[in-house]
Design a protein around this motif. Structure first.
Motif, mmCIF file in Angstrom:
data_model
loop_
_atom_site.group_PDB
_atom_site.id
_atom_site.type_symbol
_atom_site.label_atom_id
_atom_site.label_comp_id
_atom_site.label_asym_id
_atom_site.label_seq_id
_atom_site.Cartn_x
_atom_site.Cartn_y
_atom_site.Cartn_z
ATOM 1 N N VAL A 67 -4.982 5.168 10.611
ATOM 2 C CA VAL A 67 -5.834 4.254 11.366
ATOM 3 C C VAL A 67 -6.029 2.961 10.574
ATOM 4 C CG1 VAL A 67 -8.139 3.954 12.362
ATOM 5 C CG2 VAL A 67 -6.987 6.178 12.518
ATOM 6 N N THR A 68 -6.009 3.083 9.239
ATOM 7 C CA THR A 68 -6.163 1.938 8.342
ATOM 8 C C THR A 68 -4.978 1.889 7.388
ATOM 9 O OG1 THR A 68 -8.583 2.118 8.389
ATOM 10 C CG2 THR A 68 -7.614 0.859 6.578
ATOM 11 N N LEU A 69 -4.311 0.746 7.327
ATOM 12 C CA LEU A 69 -3.289 0.509 6.321
ATOM 13 C C LEU A 69 -3.907 -0.332 5.224
ATOM 14 C CD1 LEU A 69 -0.390 0.533 5.184
ATOM 15 C CD2 LEU A 69 0.079 -1.478 6.605
ATOM 16 N N MET A 70 -3.974 0.220 4.019
ATOM 17 C CA MET A 70 -4.451 -0.514 2.848
ATOM 18 C C MET A 70 -3.264 -0.739 1.924
ATOM 19 S SD MET A 70 -7.293 0.517 -0.043
ATOM 20 C CE MET A 70 -8.700 0.202 1.022
ATOM 21 N N GLU A 71 -2.976 -2.002 1.625
ATOM 22 C CA GLU A 71 -1.808 -2.317 0.798
ATOM 23 C C GLU A 71 -2.251 -2.925 -0.518
ATOM 24 O OE1 GLU A 71 2.585 -4.386 1.118
ATOM 25 O OE2 GLU A 71 1.012 -5.003 2.522
ATOM 26 N N LEU A 72 -1.919 -2.261 -1.615
ATOM 27 C CA LEU A 72 -2.240 -2.745 -2.946
ATOM 28 C C LEU A 72 -1.108 -3.651 -3.430
ATOM 29 C CD1 LEU A 72 -3.488 0.612 -4.545
ATOM 30 C CD2 LEU A 72 -4.765 -1.045 -3.166
ATOM 31 N N GLY A 73 -1.472 -4.852 -3.928
ATOM 32 C CA GLY A 73 -0.444 -5.812 -4.303
ATOM 33 C C GLY A 73 0.295 -6.315 -3.087
ATOM 34 N N ALA A 74 -0.451 -6.777 -2.100
ATOM 35 C CA ALA A 74 0.109 -7.054 -0.776
ATOM 36 C C ALA A 74 1.132 -8.181 -0.763
ATOM 37 C CB ALA A 74 -1.026 -7.377 0.198
ATOM 38 N N GLY A 75 0.975 -9.199 -1.617
ATOM 39 C CA GLY A 75 1.944 -10.292 -1.635
ATOM 40 C C GLY A 75 1.988 -11.027 -0.300
ATOM 41 N N SER A 76 3.202 -11.385 0.122
ATOM 42 C CA SER A 76 3.369 -12.196 1.333
ATOM 43 C C SER A 76 3.189 -11.406 2.618
ATOM 44 C CB SER A 76 4.763 -12.828 1.344
ATOM 45 O OG SER A 76 5.751 -11.832 1.514
ATOM 46 N N LEU A 143 -3.587 4.916 5.079
ATOM 47 C CA LEU A 143 -2.288 4.946 4.430
ATOM 48 C C LEU A 143 -2.359 3.887 3.341
ATOM 49 C CD1 LEU A 143 0.683 5.804 4.134
ATOM 50 C CD2 LEU A 143 1.262 4.075 5.862
ATOM 51 N N ILE A 144 -2.381 4.330 2.096
ATOM 52 C CA ILE A 144 -2.479 3.411 0.961
ATOM 53 C C ILE A 144 -1.060 3.128 0.483
ATOM 54 C CG2 ILE A 144 -3.413 3.049 -1.348
ATOM 55 C CD1 ILE A 144 -5.615 5.086 -0.646
ATOM 56 N N ALA A 145 -0.601 1.902 0.688
ATOM 57 C CA ALA A 145 0.765 1.521 0.339
ATOM 58 C C ALA A 145 0.773 0.802 -1.006
ATOM 59 C CB ALA A 145 1.355 0.622 1.423
ATOM 60 N N PHE A 146 1.640 1.260 -1.884
ATOM 61 C CA PHE A 146 1.833 0.630 -3.195
ATOM 62 C C PHE A 146 3.340 0.481 -3.366
ATOM 63 C CE2 PHE A 146 1.285 0.761 -8.019
ATOM 64 C CZ PHE A 146 0.744 -0.510 -8.078
ATOM 65 N N LEU A 147 3.856 -0.646 -2.881
ATOM 66 C CA LEU A 147 5.296 -0.824 -2.731
ATOM 67 C C LEU A 147 5.867 -1.723 -3.833
ATOM 68 C CD1 LEU A 147 5.279 -1.216 1.162
ATOM 69 C CD2 LEU A 147 5.934 0.810 -0.159
ATOM 70 N N GLY A 148 7.164 -2.054 -3.693
ATOM 71 C CA GLY A 148 7.794 -2.950 -4.643
ATOM 72 C C GLY A 148 8.069 -2.344 -6.000
#
Length: 309
Positions: A67-76, A143-148
């Protein structure tokens, strides 16, 4: 954020070898340079990660039910849109929470996403995910996204603390989406961090401008050289800045005079590369369970999804 910069730099410049955490690359200029890096032929991780998200976005959305997308280090927010579209398509997403240390770049990116996704609640948070996990906003089924492969910028000990901190803020129905660059031929890895056009060198040297502006330092970027080397023991790339001469740098706001010998190197980034068993072990040690593992067709890069164990 100013206090965090002061603390990190004071501690890092007192060590041998000297180091500055890579999160301070990302002022507005640094963020722009990194976006340019992601488009370079040599720098494959962003393309590989994007391809995995595009191919498996629906799987990620359905499995997480976020329901919530939280992105750490979201960038562009470029790759973010793939996730946003997938989550919206399956009908669950209601909110997006981008988190980044570069406030100006973050707010600009969040405004663009808000304009393109008016149905979403957007809550941009300027924060250091190393320090402020416990202060991040709650959300329903996150959903906690930590990508890159940003996880690779941490030492094993730092990864353990970070993943443990994430587990501490995660509810049982939350998920973690993690990007991880995989071990491969060392020559390809070095080229990815030392491109022919010198964009990565400019990115690395821009850190000195961040320190000059933020701490009243007098680093002369012309007296340092960009270096990228592969550490076979720790299976990681190290980016460094090498002093071209004997010099002393004054960091006025910290009351420090820092000597550099000719040839002395200051580490500015590590970028660890991973193998699946090690990722599973580190997740398990933090109380997380690897639930899904996706790799691009060339075997260069992985995206995995973890749940609370």
């Amino acid at each position: 954020m100013e206090q965090a910069l002061r603390s990190d730099v004071a501690r890092g410049l007192s060590r041998m070898p000297k180091e500055v955490p890579p999160k301070w690359f990302y002022d507005e200029r640094g963020s722009e340079l990194f976006e340019e890096i992601t488009r370079l032929d040599e720098y494959y991780p962003t393309r590989r990660e994007r391809a995995i998200l595009a191919e498996h976005g629906e799987d990620i959305a359905r499995f997480s039910g976020a329901v919530t997308l939280m992105e750490l280090g979201a960038g562009s927010g470029d790759k973010t849109r793939i996730l946003l579209d997938a989550l919206i398509d399956v009908g669950t997403l209601r909110a997006y929470v981008p988190v980044d240390v570069s406030r100006g770049f973050l707010l600009d990116s969040a405004a663009k996403i808000a304009a393109d996704y008016p149905e979403l609640r957007i809550h941009a948070v300027a924060a250091d995910h190393d320090r402020h996990l416990a202060l991040l906003p709650d959300g329903e089924r996150r959903l906690i996204a930590f990508l890159g492969s940003t996880i690779g910028n941490m030492t094993p000990e730092e990864r353990g603390r970070f993943l443990g901190g994430l587990r501490g803020i995660m509810d049982p129905d939350d998920s973690l989406l993690l990007g991880a660059d995989l071990v491969k031929d060392r020559s390809r890895l070095v080229r990815a961090y030392d491109d022919a056009r010198g964009v990565t060198a400019a990115f690395n040297l821009n850190l000195l401008s961040v320190l000059n502006r933020g701490l009243g330092a007098d680093f002369d970027p012309g007296k340092f050289r960009h270096v990228a080397v592969w550490d076979d023991v720790h299976e990681r790339i190290e980016m460094r800045l090498r002093s071209a001469c004997d010099q002393t740098v004054v960091v006025r706001d910290l009351g420090l005079k820092i000597p550099f010998a000719a040839g002395e190197e200051m580490r500015t980034e590590i970028s660890s590369k991973f193998r699946r068993p090690a990722v599973e072990q580190e997740l398990a040690a933090a109380g997380l369970e690897l639930a899904r593992w996706w790799v691009d067709s060339d075997g260069d890069y992985a995206v995995c999804l973890a749940r609370v164990a």
